[in-house]
Design a protein around this motif. Structure first.
Motif, PDB file in Angstrom:
ATOM      1  N   GLY A   1       0.780  -1.227   0.000  1.00 53.95           N
ATOM      2  CA  GLY A   1       0.000   0.000   0.000  1.00 53.95           C
ATOM      3  C   GLY A   1       0.813   1.278   0.000  1.00 53.95           C
ATOM      4  O   GLY A   1       0.254   2.369   0.115  1.00 53.95           O
ATOM      5  N   LYS A   2       2.135   1.157  -0.118  1.00 61.59           N
ATOM      6  CA  LYS A   2       2.996   2.342  -0.089  1.00 61.59           C
ATOM      7  C   LYS A   2       3.823   2.431  -1.359  1.00 61.59           C
ATOM      8  O   LYS A   2       3.976   1.465  -2.088  1.00 61.59           O
ATOM      9  CB  LYS A   2       3.911   2.301   1.135  1.00 61.59           C
ATOM     10  CG  LYS A   2       3.179   2.381   2.459  1.00 61.59           C
ATOM     11  CD  LYS A   2       4.154   2.516   3.606  1.00 61.59           C
ATOM     12  CE  LYS A   2       3.440   2.678   4.932  1.00 61.59           C
ATOM     13  NZ  LYS A   2       4.408   2.840   6.065  1.00 61.59           N
ATOM     14  N   GLN A   3       4.368   3.627  -1.585  1.00 58.20           N
ATOM     15  CA  GLN A   3       5.248   3.803  -2.729  1.00 58.20           C
ATOM     16  C   GLN A   3       6.623   3.222  -2.441  1.00 58.20           C
ATOM     17  O   GLN A   3       7.038   3.096  -1.287  1.00 58.20           O
ATOM     18  CB  GLN A   3       5.367   5.297  -3.050  1.00 58.20           C
ATOM     19  CG  GLN A   3       4.110   5.908  -3.630  1.00 58.20           C
ATOM     20  CD  GLN A   3       4.332   7.324  -4.131  1.00 58.20           C
ATOM     21  OE1 GLN A   3       5.217   8.032  -3.651  1.00 58.20           O
ATOM     22  NE2 GLN A   3       3.539   7.743  -5.109  1.00 58.20           N
ATOM     23  N   ARG A   4       7.313   2.892  -3.519  1.00 59.39           N
ATOM     24  CA  ARG A   4       8.684   2.421  -3.371  1.00 59.39           C
ATOM     25  C   ARG A   4       9.540   3.546  -2.805  1.00 59.39           C
ATOM     26  O   ARG A   4       9.399   4.703  -3.207  1.00 59.39           O
ATOM     27  CB  ARG A   4       9.212   1.975  -4.723  1.00 59.39           C
ATOM     28  CG  ARG A   4      10.567   1.297  -4.707  1.00 59.39           C
ATOM     29  CD  ARG A   4      10.907   0.802  -6.095  1.00 59.39           C
ATOM     30  NE  ARG A   4      10.072  -0.315  -6.482  1.00 59.39           N
ATOM     31  CZ  ARG A   4       9.755  -0.603  -7.744  1.00 59.39           C
ATOM     32  NH1 ARG A   4      10.179   0.164  -8.723  1.00 59.39           N
ATOM     33  NH2 ARG A   4       8.996  -1.653  -8.016  1.00 59.39           N
ATOM     34  N   GLU A   5      10.419   3.190  -1.867  1.00 55.87           N
ATOM     35  CA  GLU A   5      11.271   4.201  -1.245  1.00 55.87           C
ATOM     36  C   GLU A   5      12.723   3.785  -1.263  1.00 55.87           C
ATOM     37  O   GLU A   5      13.058   2.600  -1.289  1.00 55.87           O
ATOM     38  CB  GLU A   5      10.831   4.448   0.206  1.00 55.87           C
ATOM     39  CG  GLU A   5      11.043   3.283   1.147  1.00 55.87           C
ATOM     40  CD  GLU A   5      10.839   3.644   2.614  1.00 55.87           C
ATOM     41  OE1 GLU A   5      10.680   4.835   2.941  1.00 55.87           O
ATOM     42  OE2 GLU A   5      10.852   2.708   3.439  1.00 55.87           O
ATOM     43  N   PHE A   6      13.578   4.791  -1.228  1.00 50.11           N
ATOM     44  CA  PHE A   6      15.012   4.580  -1.160  1.00 50.11           C
ATOM     45  C   PHE A   6      15.392   4.050   0.215  1.00 50.11           C
ATOM     46  O   PHE A   6      14.850   4.483   1.238  1.00 50.11           O
ATOM     47  CB  PHE A   6      15.721   5.910  -1.417  1.00 50.11           C
ATOM     48  CG  PHE A   6      17.160   5.939  -1.013  1.00 50.11           C
ATOM     49  CD1 PHE A   6      17.545   6.536   0.178  1.00 50.11           C
ATOM     50  CD2 PHE A   6      18.132   5.371  -1.820  1.00 50.11           C
ATOM     51  CE1 PHE A   6      18.866   6.580   0.563  1.00 50.11           C
ATOM     52  CE2 PHE A   6      19.466   5.404  -1.442  1.00 50.11           C
ATOM     53  CZ  PHE A   6      19.829   6.006  -0.243  1.00 50.11           C
ATOM     54  N   VAL A   7      16.343   3.118   0.243  1.00 46.62           N
ATOM     55  CA  VAL A   7      16.839   2.570   1.507  1.00 46.62           C
ATOM     56  C   VAL A   7      18.313   2.897   1.700  1.00 46.62           C
ATOM     57  O   VAL A   7      18.711   3.432   2.734  1.00 46.62           O
ATOM     58  CB  VAL A   7      16.631   1.045   1.568  1.00 46.62           C
ATOM     59  CG1 VAL A   7      17.254   0.472   2.842  1.00 46.62           C
ATOM     60  CG2 VAL A   7      15.157   0.699   1.476  1.00 46.62           C
ATOM     61  N   ALA A   8      19.134   2.572   0.704  1.00 42.85           N
ATOM     62  CA  ALA A   8      20.574   2.767   0.860  1.00 42.85           C
ATOM     63  C   ALA A   8      21.235   2.786  -0.508  1.00 42.85           C
ATOM     64  O   ALA A   8      20.704   2.225  -1.470  1.00 42.85           O
ATOM     65  CB  ALA A   8      21.179   1.638   1.696  1.00 42.85           C
TER      66      ALA A   8
ATOM     67  N   ASP B   1      10.019  -2.809   8.682  1.00 36.59           N
ATOM     68  CA  ASP B   1      10.941  -3.106   7.574  1.00 36.59           C
ATOM     69  C   ASP B   1      10.324  -4.093   6.585  1.00 36.59           C
ATOM     70  O   ASP B   1      10.925  -4.375   5.538  1.00 36.59           O
ATOM     71  CB  ASP B   1      12.247  -3.685   8.111  1.00 36.59           C
ATOM     72  CG  ASP B   1      13.026  -2.707   8.960  1.00 36.59           C
ATOM     73  OD1 ASP B   1      13.564  -3.132  10.009  1.00 36.59           O
ATOM     74  OD2 ASP B   1      13.097  -1.517   8.586  1.00 36.59           O
ATOM     75  N   THR B   2       9.174  -4.624   6.917  1.00 36.84           N
ATOM     76  CA  THR B   2       8.508  -5.565   6.022  1.00 36.84           C
ATOM     77  C   THR B   2       8.191  -4.899   4.686  1.00 36.84           C
ATOM     78  O   THR B   2       7.546  -3.849   4.640  1.00 36.84           O
ATOM     79  CB  THR B   2       7.206  -6.082   6.662  1.00 36.84           C
ATOM     80  OG1 THR B   2       7.528  -6.863   7.815  1.00 36.84           O
ATOM     81  CG2 THR B   2       6.410  -6.933   5.681  1.00 36.84           C
ATOM     82  N   ALA B   3       8.681  -5.504   3.612  1.00 36.63           N
ATOM     83  CA  ALA B   3       8.524  -4.927   2.279  1.00 36.63           C
ATOM     84  C   ALA B   3       9.154  -5.864   1.254  1.00 36.63           C
ATOM     85  O   ALA B   3       9.845  -6.818   1.619  1.00 36.63           O
ATOM     86  CB  ALA B   3       9.199  -3.561   2.195  1.00 36.63           C
ATOM     87  N   VAL B   4       8.923  -5.553   0.000  1.00 36.55           N
ATOM     88  CA  VAL B   4       9.684  -6.175  -1.069  1.00 36.55           C
ATOM     89  C   VAL B   4      10.886  -5.276  -1.337  1.00 36.55           C
ATOM     90  O   VAL B   4      10.737  -4.067  -1.521  1.00 36.55           O
ATOM     91  CB  VAL B   4       8.852  -6.346  -2.355  1.00 36.55           C
ATOM     92  CG1 VAL B   4       9.709  -6.976  -3.457  1.00 36.55           C
ATOM     93  CG2 VAL B   4       7.615  -7.192  -2.079  1.00 36.55           C
TER      94      VAL B   4
END
Length: 114
Positions: A42-49, A89-92
């Motif tokens: 339900g969220k947009q893809r976001e930058f992690v590192a 942190d659960t995500a693809v």
């Protein structure tokens, strides 16, 4: 065709660790910055590192001190070591080349149970 293949995801309890890997099939890996991104339901893809070709790293604030990005140029592989995992942190998780994005791979699912 360039491929991004992510692996290493799984189900882990809160506080646990996982190590993600990505091996892009690009000839320019050694001179490319590489990044990890994630998309929660339900969220947009976001930058992690990200990690530059010279090894400089940058992280989103929410993972600083818990995640470590690294690379092995001899193996054309970028890693994301994730420690002290939280349910949020659960995500693809996906890898890609920041600034010169490639077609997105299928990602690897990370599920953190609380």
């Amino acid at each position: 065709q360039v491929q991004l293949v992510e692996s290493g995801g799984g189900l882990v309890q809160a506080g646990g660790s996982l190590r993600l890997s990505c091996t892009p099939s690009i000839n320019s890996f050694r001179i490319s910055a590489m990044g990890w991104y994630r998309q929660a339901p339900g969220k947009q893809r976001e930058f992690v590192a990200l990690i530059t070709s010279g090894g400089v790293t940058n992280y989103v604030d929410s993972v600083k001190g818990r995640f470590t990005i690294s690379r092995d140029n001899a193996r054309n592989t970028v890693f994301l070591q994730m420690n002290s995992l939280k349910s949020e942190d659960t995500a693809v998780y996906y890898c890609n080349r920041p600034g010169m994005f490639l077609s997105w791979g299928q990602g690897t699912q990370v599920t953190v149970s609380s």
